[in-house]
Enzyme design. Structure first.
Site, PDB file in Angstrom:
ATOM      1  N   ASP A  76      49.060  49.713  40.146  1.00 34.47           N
ATOM      2  CA  ASP A  76      48.006  49.163  41.002  1.00 34.47           C
ATOM      3  C   ASP A  76      46.606  49.650  40.623  1.00 34.47           C
ATOM      4  OD1 ASP A  76      47.541  49.157  44.646  1.00 34.47           O
ATOM      5  OD2 ASP A  76      46.925  47.759  43.073  1.00 34.47           O
ATOM      6  N   HIS A  77      45.649  48.768  40.769  1.00 34.74           N
ATOM      7  CA  HIS A  77      44.232  49.067  40.537  1.00 34.74           C
ATOM      8  C   HIS A  77      44.001  49.681  39.150  1.00 34.74           C
ATOM      9  CE1 HIS A  77      42.578  47.819  44.350  1.00 34.74           C
ATOM     10  NE2 HIS A  77      43.541  48.459  44.971  1.00 34.74           N
ATOM     11  N   GLU A  81      48.357  40.683  38.684  1.00 35.66           N
ATOM     12  CA  GLU A  81      47.523  40.362  39.848  1.00 35.66           C
ATOM     13  C   GLU A  81      46.085  40.690  39.476  1.00 35.66           C
ATOM     14  OE1 GLU A  81      48.430  41.352  44.114  1.00 35.66           O
ATOM     15  OE2 GLU A  81      46.673  42.640  43.913  1.00 35.66           O
ATOM     16  N   LYS A 124      41.279  51.007  56.024  1.00 39.00           N
ATOM     17  CA  LYS A 124      42.534  51.712  55.780  1.00 39.00           C
ATOM     18  C   LYS A 124      43.200  52.154  57.083  1.00 39.00           C
ATOM     19  CE  LYS A 124      42.524  51.737  51.264  1.00 39.00           C
ATOM     20  NZ  LYS A 124      43.521  50.973  50.507  1.00 39.00           N
ATOM     21  N   HIS A 179      45.502  43.434  50.218  1.00 46.65           N
ATOM     22  CA  HIS A 179      45.519  44.885  50.038  1.00 46.65           C
ATOM     23  C   HIS A 179      45.123  45.565  51.343  1.00 46.65           C
ATOM     24  CE1 HIS A 179      45.315  45.317  45.451  1.00 46.65           C
ATOM     25  NE2 HIS A 179      45.593  44.070  45.697  1.00 46.65           N
TER      26      HIS A 179
HETATM   27  O1  LIG Z   1      44.639  53.842  48.241  1.00 48.23           O
HETATM   28  C1  LIG Z   1      45.018  53.246  47.208  1.00 48.23           C
HETATM   29  O2  LIG Z   1      44.545  53.440  46.072  1.00 48.23           O
HETATM   30  C2  LIG Z   1      46.069  52.173  47.329  1.00 48.23           C
HETATM   31  O3  LIG Z   1      46.721  52.238  48.553  1.00 48.23           O
HETATM   32  C3  LIG Z   1      45.411  50.824  47.165  1.00 48.23           C
HETATM   33  O4  LIG Z   1      44.350  50.724  48.050  1.00 48.23           O
HETATM   34  C4  LIG Z   1      46.411  49.676  47.380  1.00 48.23           C
HETATM   35  O5  LIG Z   1      45.958  48.585  46.600  1.00 48.23           O
HETATM   36  C5  LIG Z   1      46.466  49.217  48.789  1.00 48.23           C
HETATM   37  O6  LIG Z   1      45.590  48.505  49.244  1.00 48.23           O
HETATM   38  C6  LIG Z   1      47.624  49.613  49.624  1.00 48.23           C
HETATM   39  O7  LIG Z   1      47.346  49.503  50.974  1.00 48.23           O
END
Ligand SMILES: O=C(O)[C@@H](O)[C@H](O)[C@H](O)C(=O)CO
Length: 438
Positions: free
Chosen positions: A84-85, A195, A240, A273
């Site tokens: 991811d990312h 993605e 978040k 996300h």
């Molecule tokens: O905090 C992070 O790096 C990951 O959780 C990232 O944000 C992920 O893409 C996400 O959104 C999971 O909730």
């Protein structure tokens, strides 16, 4: 190791990402899927480079935790893995070597996050700086495009300049990194999927910008069919660890337009996300995408691990809260959150363990204080060791709180999918059922 133990690309099937920052959450994640997922597939190995850096874990650690725990429960079905990312070719090498097959490209560092605010003079000035990278502009100049079942998009000069300034360099970065992923995975003889995520940017992605991004990917990716998911920056706030903030009707209307573009230029899934705890939008997200979605969570599983700790060793929970409050001012820097620690009582002021759990794990401000400080806690040798000790001593509690909480997420998504199926029963257009068979 047999194929069933390895993750695999999941294509356009509905998917849910279970970010696990501890390496102990897969039993609870799997139980949530067993109870509530229906046709939704689990991505059980999902971590961003940022998360792994903050927790001192490697892609192998993340992948092996998922493989071993799925093997332990005897699961032989399909599942996914999300690197991811990713921002660099080094990130790709690092995660591909561990067996990841779904790569989330994050070009957000190249997104001009003030583009929507520029006046004409500033926009012209910024445009002059990117003009050499956006030869594609003429493809849309003066066009008006009616997206089937979607918006009519007018590509006037200002719209095009703003899109070029906002996403021009991000598009270049995406194509370059996607090409590198294709090269690496072809050399590995492994199937893969991609993605594109611009979710962590300040200003919403307009339909014109989404159209250009997707069209340029379709024109320039080595294999456009590998782009199975796209995460625009939606309208509203996806902070978040807490529920959606904003006008849900506006979100739904905007989402429907993004879905029409994804169907027209793809198809590909729309990805959400910071999906943790966005319970108020899940049903509409699944309904409007007709089950062609990907949802990512991570922080909420860390909070549920703290819930298990709170229930068995409240004094350790108090200590983690005090430590997290001390780290909050620094750790919140890379997140867009609204928590105010001054509104949250310190543990010493809350005698009752149940009240402390409610304040820090069920109320927004307390949740965000604990959510964004995960890295500090999980890199403090004593607190991490103590947290892992308690979770390993009480695996059933950890599994139960995860299954309950993530099960709520999956149940709402599944309800939205059923609403879509009922609403479009006669619609010949591809729905999630046929996608789940492919
Ligand atoms: O905090 C992070 O790096 C990951 O959780 C990232 O944000 C992920 O893409 C996400 O959104 C999971 O909730």
């Amino acid at each position: 190791m047999s194929g069933t133990q390895q993750s695999k690309p999941l294509g356009l099937k509905p998917t849910f990402g279970f970010g696990d920052r501890l390496g102990l959450a897969t039993p609870g994640h799997f139980e949530a899927c067993r109870q509530q997922a229906g046709p939704i597939r689990g991505i059980f190995a999902q971590q961003s480079i940022r998360e792994m850096q903050r927790t001192n874990r490697t892609p192998d650690d993340v992948m092996n935790a998922a493989i071993n725990d799925l093997k332990a429960v005897g699961y032989t079905g399909e599942w996914g893995s999300d690197a991811d990312h990713l921002k660099t070719e080094k990130d790709v090498d690092y995660t591909a070597a561990a067996g990841f097959v779904f790569f989330t490209i994050d070009p957000s560092d190249d997104v001009d996050e003030q583009a929507d605010d520029y006046d004409a003079a500033t926009l012209d000035q910024r445009f002059a700086a990117v003009k050499g990278e956006v030869a594609w502009l003429d493809r849309y100049k003066g066009q008006t495009i009616q997206v089937p079942d979607g918006p009519e998009i007018h590509f006037d000069d200002t719209t095009l300049k703003r899109a070029a300034v906002k996403y021009g360099r991000a598009i270049t970065h995406t194509i370059k990194l996607a090409s590198y992923i294709h090269k690496v995975m072809t050399e590995r003889g492994a199937d893969y999927e991609i993605e594109l995520s611009v979710d962590e940017t300040a200003q919403p992605t307009t339909v014109a910008e989404h159209y250009i991004i997707a069209d340029q990917c379709r024109e320039n990716l080595p294999d456009p069919s590998k782009l199975v998911s796209l995460a625009p920056r939606y309208v509203g706030d996806f902070e978040k660890g807490i529920d959606f903030k904003g006008d849900i009707k506006l979100f739904e209307a905007s989402l429907a337009e993004h879905v029409a573009i994804a169907e027209h230029l793809g198809p590909y899934k729309l990805s959400l996300h910071s999906g943790s705890d966005k319970l108020s939008v899940y049903r509409s997200f699944a309904r409007i995408t007709r089950g062609r979605f990907h949802v990512k969570t991570a922080g909420t599983s860390y909070l549920e691990a703290l819930r298990a700790v709170a229930r068995h060793e409240p004094d350790l929970f108090r200590r983690i809260i005090d430590f997290s409050r001390g780290r909050f001012a620094v750790d919140k820097a890379t997140y867009h959150i609204s928590a105010d620690p001054d509104k949250v009582p310190v543990p010493a002021a809350v005698a009752d363990a149940a009240s402390l759990e409610r304040i820090y794990l069920d109320e927004n401000d307390g949740r965000q204080i604990l959510h964004v400080t995960f890295g500090s806690v999980l890199t403090d040798d004593y607190l991490k060791a103590e947290m892992l000790r308690v979770l390993k001593a009480h695996p059933d509690t950890h599994k139960q709180v995860l299954a309950h909480h993530l099960g709520k997420h999956l149940e709402l998504l599944r309800e939205g999918m059923m609403e879509a199926r009922d609403a479009h029963a006669t619609d010949e257009r591809h729905t999630w059922e046929t996608a789940s068979e492919t």
